[in-house]
Design a protein around this motif. Structure first.
Motif, PDB file in Angstrom:
ATOM      1  N   GLY A 163      12.455  68.075  55.296  1.00  0.00           N
ATOM      2  CA  GLY A 163      13.782  67.704  54.844  1.00  0.00           C
ATOM      3  C   GLY A 163      13.836  67.816  53.329  1.00  0.00           C
ATOM      4  O   GLY A 163      12.901  68.305  52.692  1.00  0.00           O
ATOM      5  N   ASP A 164      14.916  67.358  52.749  1.00  0.00           N
ATOM      6  CA  ASP A 164      15.045  67.367  51.293  1.00  0.00           C
ATOM      7  C   ASP A 164      14.385  66.103  50.742  1.00  0.00           C
ATOM      8  O   ASP A 164      14.980  65.030  50.762  1.00  0.00           O
ATOM      9  CB  ASP A 164      16.513  67.426  50.887  1.00  0.00           C
ATOM     10  CG  ASP A 164      16.692  67.481  49.375  1.00  0.00           C
ATOM     11  OD1 ASP A 164      15.673  67.532  48.647  1.00  0.00           O
ATOM     12  OD2 ASP A 164      17.855  67.464  48.917  1.00  0.00           O
ATOM     13  N   PHE A 165      13.138  66.246  50.269  1.00  0.00           N
ATOM     14  CA  PHE A 165      12.451  65.094  49.685  1.00  0.00           C
ATOM     15  C   PHE A 165      12.246  65.276  48.182  1.00  0.00           C
ATOM     16  O   PHE A 165      11.307  64.773  47.592  1.00  0.00           O
ATOM     17  CB  PHE A 165      11.133  64.796  50.415  1.00  0.00           C
ATOM     18  CG  PHE A 165      10.046  65.836  50.301  1.00  0.00           C
ATOM     19  CD1 PHE A 165       8.923  65.616  49.497  1.00  0.00           C
ATOM     20  CD2 PHE A 165      10.104  67.013  51.022  1.00  0.00           C
ATOM     21  CE1 PHE A 165       7.904  66.550  49.409  1.00  0.00           C
ATOM     22  CE2 PHE A 165       9.086  67.951  50.958  1.00  0.00           C
ATOM     23  CZ  PHE A 165       7.978  67.718  50.131  1.00  0.00           C
ATOM     24  N   THR A 166      13.190  66.014  47.555  1.00  0.00           N
ATOM     25  CA  THR A 166      13.111  66.298  46.120  1.00  0.00           C
ATOM     26  C   THR A 166      13.038  65.026  45.290  1.00  0.00           C
ATOM     27  O   THR A 166      12.172  64.877  44.414  1.00  0.00           O
ATOM     28  CB  THR A 166      14.333  67.124  45.682  1.00  0.00           C
ATOM     29  OG1 THR A 166      14.459  68.273  46.513  1.00  0.00           O
ATOM     30  CG2 THR A 166      14.197  67.548  44.228  1.00  0.00           C
ATOM     31  N   GLU A 167      13.938  64.106  45.561  1.00  0.00           N
ATOM     32  CA  GLU A 167      13.976  62.865  44.783  1.00  0.00           C
ATOM     33  C   GLU A 167      12.724  62.032  45.017  1.00  0.00           C
ATOM     34  O   GLU A 167      12.125  61.505  44.061  1.00  0.00           O
ATOM     35  CB  GLU A 167      15.217  62.055  45.154  1.00  0.00           C
ATOM     36  CG  GLU A 167      15.367  60.757  44.353  1.00  0.00           C
ATOM     37  CD  GLU A 167      16.622  59.990  44.708  1.00  0.00           C
ATOM     38  OE1 GLU A 167      16.845  58.920  44.106  1.00  0.00           O
ATOM     39  OE2 GLU A 167      17.382  60.448  45.581  1.00  0.00           O
ATOM     40  N   ALA A 168      12.312  61.907  46.267  1.00  0.00           N
ATOM     41  CA  ALA A 168      11.125  61.110  46.582  1.00  0.00           C
ATOM     42  C   ALA A 168       9.883  61.697  45.928  1.00  0.00           C
ATOM     43  O   ALA A 168       9.011  60.958  45.431  1.00  0.00           O
ATOM     44  CB  ALA A 168      10.935  61.031  48.095  1.00  0.00           C
ATOM     45  N   ALA A 169       9.774  63.026  45.905  1.00  0.00           N
ATOM     46  CA  ALA A 169       8.621  63.677  45.282  1.00  0.00           C
ATOM     47  C   ALA A 169       8.593  63.418  43.781  1.00  0.00           C
ATOM     48  O   ALA A 169       7.526  63.157  43.198  1.00  0.00           O
ATOM     49  CB  ALA A 169       8.646  65.172  45.569  1.00  0.00           C
ATOM     50  N   GLN A 170       9.742  63.473  43.143  1.00  0.00           N
ATOM     51  CA  GLN A 170       9.789  63.224  41.702  1.00  0.00           C
ATOM     52  C   GLN A 170       9.432  61.774  41.380  1.00  0.00           C
ATOM     53  O   GLN A 170       8.719  61.500  40.413  1.00  0.00           O
ATOM     54  CB  GLN A 170      11.181  63.561  41.160  1.00  0.00           C
ATOM     55  CG  GLN A 170      11.261  63.546  39.638  1.00  0.00           C
ATOM     56  CD  GLN A 170      10.340  64.566  39.000  1.00  0.00           C
ATOM     57  OE1 GLN A 170      10.481  65.769  39.232  1.00  0.00           O
ATOM     58  NE2 GLN A 170       9.375  64.098  38.204  1.00  0.00           N
ATOM     59  N   ILE A 171       9.905  60.853  42.194  1.00  0.00           N
ATOM     60  CA  ILE A 171       9.572  59.444  42.007  1.00  0.00           C
ATOM     61  C   ILE A 171       8.065  59.236  42.156  1.00  0.00           C
ATOM     62  O   ILE A 171       7.440  58.501  41.372  1.00  0.00           O
ATOM     63  CB  ILE A 171      10.344  58.569  43.013  1.00  0.00           C
ATOM     64  CG1 ILE A 171      11.835  58.566  42.656  1.00  0.00           C
ATOM     65  CG2 ILE A 171       9.797  57.145  43.029  1.00  0.00           C
ATOM     66  CD1 ILE A 171      12.716  57.882  43.685  1.00  0.00           C
ATOM     67  N   ALA A 172       7.467  59.895  43.143  1.00  0.00           N
ATOM     68  CA  ALA A 172       6.024  59.782  43.354  1.00  0.00           C
ATOM     69  C   ALA A 172       5.251  60.326  42.160  1.00  0.00           C
ATOM     70  O   ALA A 172       4.286  59.706  41.688  1.00  0.00           O
ATOM     71  CB  ALA A 172       5.619  60.522  44.623  1.00  0.00           C
ATOM     72  N   ALA A 173       5.675  61.484  41.659  1.00  0.00           N
ATOM     73  CA  ALA A 173       4.999  62.085  40.511  1.00  0.00           C
ATOM     74  C   ALA A 173       5.147  61.222  39.260  1.00  0.00           C
ATOM     75  O   ALA A 173       4.190  61.032  38.494  1.00  0.00           O
ATOM     76  CB  ALA A 173       5.557  63.485  40.256  1.00  0.00           C
ATOM     77  N   ASP A 174       6.334  60.685  39.052  1.00  0.00           N
ATOM     78  CA  ASP A 174       6.564  59.816  37.899  1.00  0.00           C
ATOM     79  C   ASP A 174       5.721  58.543  37.992  1.00  0.00           C
ATOM     80  O   ASP A 174       5.231  58.031  36.981  1.00  0.00           O
ATOM     81  CB  ASP A 174       8.047  59.443  37.813  1.00  0.00           C
ATOM     82  CG  ASP A 174       8.928  60.618  37.423  1.00  0.00           C
ATOM     83  OD1 ASP A 174       8.393  61.629  36.930  1.00  0.00           O
ATOM     84  OD2 ASP A 174      10.156  60.520  37.634  1.00  0.00           O
ATOM     85  N   PHE A 175       5.541  58.045  39.198  1.00  0.00           N
ATOM     86  CA  PHE A 175       4.793  56.801  39.397  1.00  0.00           C
ATOM     87  C   PHE A 175       3.351  56.941  38.934  1.00  0.00           C
ATOM     88  O   PHE A 175       2.779  56.003  38.372  1.00  0.00           O
ATOM     89  CB  PHE A 175       4.840  56.392  40.872  1.00  0.00           C
ATOM     90  CG  PHE A 175       4.249  55.044  41.145  1.00  0.00           C
ATOM     91  CD1 PHE A 175       4.902  53.883  40.736  1.00  0.00           C
ATOM     92  CD2 PHE A 175       3.035  54.923  41.807  1.00  0.00           C
ATOM     93  CE1 PHE A 175       4.353  52.629  40.973  1.00  0.00           C
ATOM     94  CE2 PHE A 175       2.480  53.677  42.052  1.00  0.00           C
ATOM     95  CZ  PHE A 175       3.143  52.526  41.640  1.00  0.00           C
ATOM     96  N   VAL A 176       2.760  58.114  39.159  1.00  0.00           N
ATOM     97  CA  VAL A 176       1.372  58.330  38.723  1.00  0.00           C
ATOM     98  C   VAL A 176       1.311  59.151  37.435  1.00  0.00           C
ATOM     99  O   VAL A 176       0.231  59.525  36.980  1.00  0.00           O
ATOM    100  CB  VAL A 176       0.537  59.008  39.829  1.00  0.00           C
ATOM    101  CG1 VAL A 176       0.395  58.077  41.015  1.00  0.00           C
ATOM    102  CG2 VAL A 176       1.150  60.340  40.258  1.00  0.00           C
ATOM    103  N   ASP A 177       2.484  59.432  36.849  1.00  0.00           N
ATOM    104  CA  ASP A 177       2.581  60.120  35.563  1.00  0.00           C
ATOM    105  C   ASP A 177       1.908  61.500  35.594  1.00  0.00           C
ATOM    106  O   ASP A 177       1.095  61.831  34.728  1.00  0.00           O
ATOM    107  CB  ASP A 177       1.970  59.260  34.450  1.00  0.00           C
ATOM    108  CG  ASP A 177       2.273  59.801  33.059  1.00  0.00           C
ATOM    109  OD1 ASP A 177       3.335  60.424  32.891  1.00  0.00           O
ATOM    110  OD2 ASP A 177       1.440  59.604  32.145  1.00  0.00           O
TER     111      ASP A 177
END
Length: 206
Positions: A163-177
């Motif tokens: 599905g479209d998990f663009t936002e969730a992926a960005q949040i995950a990446a930002d969380f671990v910097d």
């Protein structure tokens, strides 16, 4: 590409027990190939907890065996005793170190890994913060130090079933910097891995 049609009228039921991380992809391939394979998916975060993984996988295999079903395991080398589990239950598993290798193939996996990639699949992205904090604790700086020690970027892996998990992926990446990149993959390699495992399991009792 091999294709196996497993006819219900002349095959013992085969149940694939394993990680739910690629459940949408596996279900699509089972339907596409008309494989006579049932599925039982376990929590995709179990690879973080060896005791739970061992308990839930062995329990599931035992329950299926008691029903008279053949089983095949949908896991990589996700537990140090995985081969012992397979031996004890007289079964086999999908080939590959982990689900990413099974999806991408070893060469593509190693190419990205050697550059410092952390592979993110949709299911993990959608449950990222609770999954990571349950494993590593709530200190974000500690979590980032752990990820930075072995990874330079995060690559979100997108399949035809995603599905479209663009936002969730960005949040995950930002969380671990970590910087985020994307990779689109087909199901061709996974299809071969599944077909080989099914054939291997059926041939064990032939």
């Amino acid at each position: 590409m091999k294709h196996f049609i497993l006819h219900p009228e002349n095959q013992t039921p085969l149940t694939m027990v394993g990680c739910g991380i690629l459940r949408k992809e596996v279900d699509r391939l089972i339907e596409k190939n008309h494989w006579n394979v049932h599925t039982q998916y376990l929590d995709s975060a179990l690879h973080n907890y060896f005791n739970r993984l061992a308990n839930e996988l062995n329990t599931s295999l035992s329950e299926r065996e008691q029903r008279g079903e053949k089983t095949v395991v949908l896991y990589g080398s996700c537990h140090p005793l995985m081969e012992n589990f397979l031996h004890d239950h007289h079964t086999c598993r999908t080939e590959g170190q982990n689900c990413i290798v099974q999806l991408l193939g070893y060469e593509k996996f190693m190419e990205e890994l050697e550059k410092g990639a952390y592979f993110l699949l949709e299911d993990w992205a959608l449950t990222w913060k609770p999954m990571i904090t349950a494993c590593f604790g709530d200190n974000v700086e500690v979590i980032r130090d752990i990820f930075h020690s072995s990874h330079k970027y995060m690559v979100a892996v997108r399949t035809p079933c995603s599905g479209d998990f663009t936002e969730a992926a960005q949040i995950a990446a930002d969380f671990v910097d970590l910087p985020l990149t994307w990779m689109d993959v087909t199901l061709d390699h996974l299809e071969q891995v599944l077909a080989d495992a099914i054939q291997q399991r059926l041939s064990q009792d032939a």
